[in-house]
Design an enzyme around this catalytic site. Structure first.
Site, PDB file in Angstrom:
ATOM      1  CB  THR A 108      42.670   1.737  72.170  1.00  0.00           C
ATOM      2  OG1 THR A 108      43.796   1.662  73.038  1.00  0.00           O
ATOM      3  CG2 THR A 108      41.386   1.756  72.983  1.00  0.00           C
ATOM      4  CG  LEU A 128      50.522  -5.578  74.995  1.00  0.00           C
ATOM      5  CD1 LEU A 128      50.985  -5.669  76.439  1.00  0.00           C
ATOM      6  CD2 LEU A 128      49.118  -6.160  74.840  1.00  0.00           C
ATOM      7  CB  THR A 130      48.285   4.067  69.986  1.00  0.00           C
ATOM      8  OG1 THR A 130      47.911   4.915  68.894  1.00  0.00           O
ATOM      9  CG2 THR A 130      49.731   4.334  70.353  1.00  0.00           C
ATOM     10  CB  CYS A 131      46.789   0.503  73.754  1.00  0.00           C
ATOM     11  SG  CYS A 131      46.363   2.138  74.366  1.00  0.00           S
ATOM     12  CG  HIS A 132      45.830  -4.535  69.882  1.00  0.00           C
ATOM     13  ND1 HIS A 132      45.852  -5.566  70.798  1.00  0.00           N
ATOM     14  CD2 HIS A 132      45.682  -5.116  68.672  1.00  0.00           C
ATOM     15  CE1 HIS A 132      45.710  -6.724  70.158  1.00  0.00           C
ATOM     16  NE2 HIS A 132      45.608  -6.476  68.875  1.00  0.00           N
TER      17      HIS A 132
END
EC number: 1.11.1.27
Length: 163
Positions: free
Chosen positions: A45, A53, A47-49
């Site tokens: 996703t 992370l 923001t996560c990617h």
């Protein structure tokens, strides 16, 4: 929601490491040493990617220097997706990943959120915690979109403040 002083619950999970995929329990993985666990709503996703992370990958050496023995990312994605994300991010030699496909650990930690309105089902809230020998030290949860309290820089500041 899990709080400072609480023990990490024992929930069946799939651990993804550079060595492969293993069926184990959350307390076995998070119960030894100083562990930073961060939760994301979903692998790949935006923001996560792009932000969450990568902040842990780029700060892994600093976290280790601050006494962290293991950095673990958790999401409610299945182990195939988590492995693909770890590989695509070149993170398998740096971090470990927990696939919590049924959100059992998310619920046990009280970090679950229903994203059904977005057709995503039950996911983790964006959070991070510092765990020492299976006991939660600090818990950080984002209260708005973005990453301020749960990224690696904030965790490093918390570790430095506690030293």
């Amino acid at each position: 929601m899990i709080e400072r002083g609480d023990a990490i619950p024992s929930v069946g999970i799939k651990l993804i490491t550079a060595s492969g995929i293993e069926d184990t329990t959350s307390d076995a993985i998070l119960g030894q040493g100083t562990v930073v666990l961060f939760s994301v709503p979903g692998a790949f996703t935006p923001t996560c990617h792009v932000n969450h992370l990568p902040s842990f990958i780029s700060n892994a050496a600093k976290l280790e220097a601050a006494g962290v023995s293991r950095i673990v990312c958790v999401a409610t994605n299945d182990h195939h997706v988590m492995k693909a994300w770890a590989e695509a991010s070149n993170a398998l030699d740096t971090l470990d990943f927990i696939a919590d496909g049924n959100a059992d650990l998310a619920r046990a930690l009280g970090l679950d959120k229903d994203f059904s309105k977005s057709s995503m089902g039950v996911r983790y809230v964006r959070a991070a915690m510092i765990i020492k020998d299976g006991i939660v030290g600090d818990v950080f949860v984002e209260d708005a979109p973005g990453i301020t309290a749960t990224g690696a820089p904030a965790i490093l500041m918390a570790l430095e403040a506690a030293a």
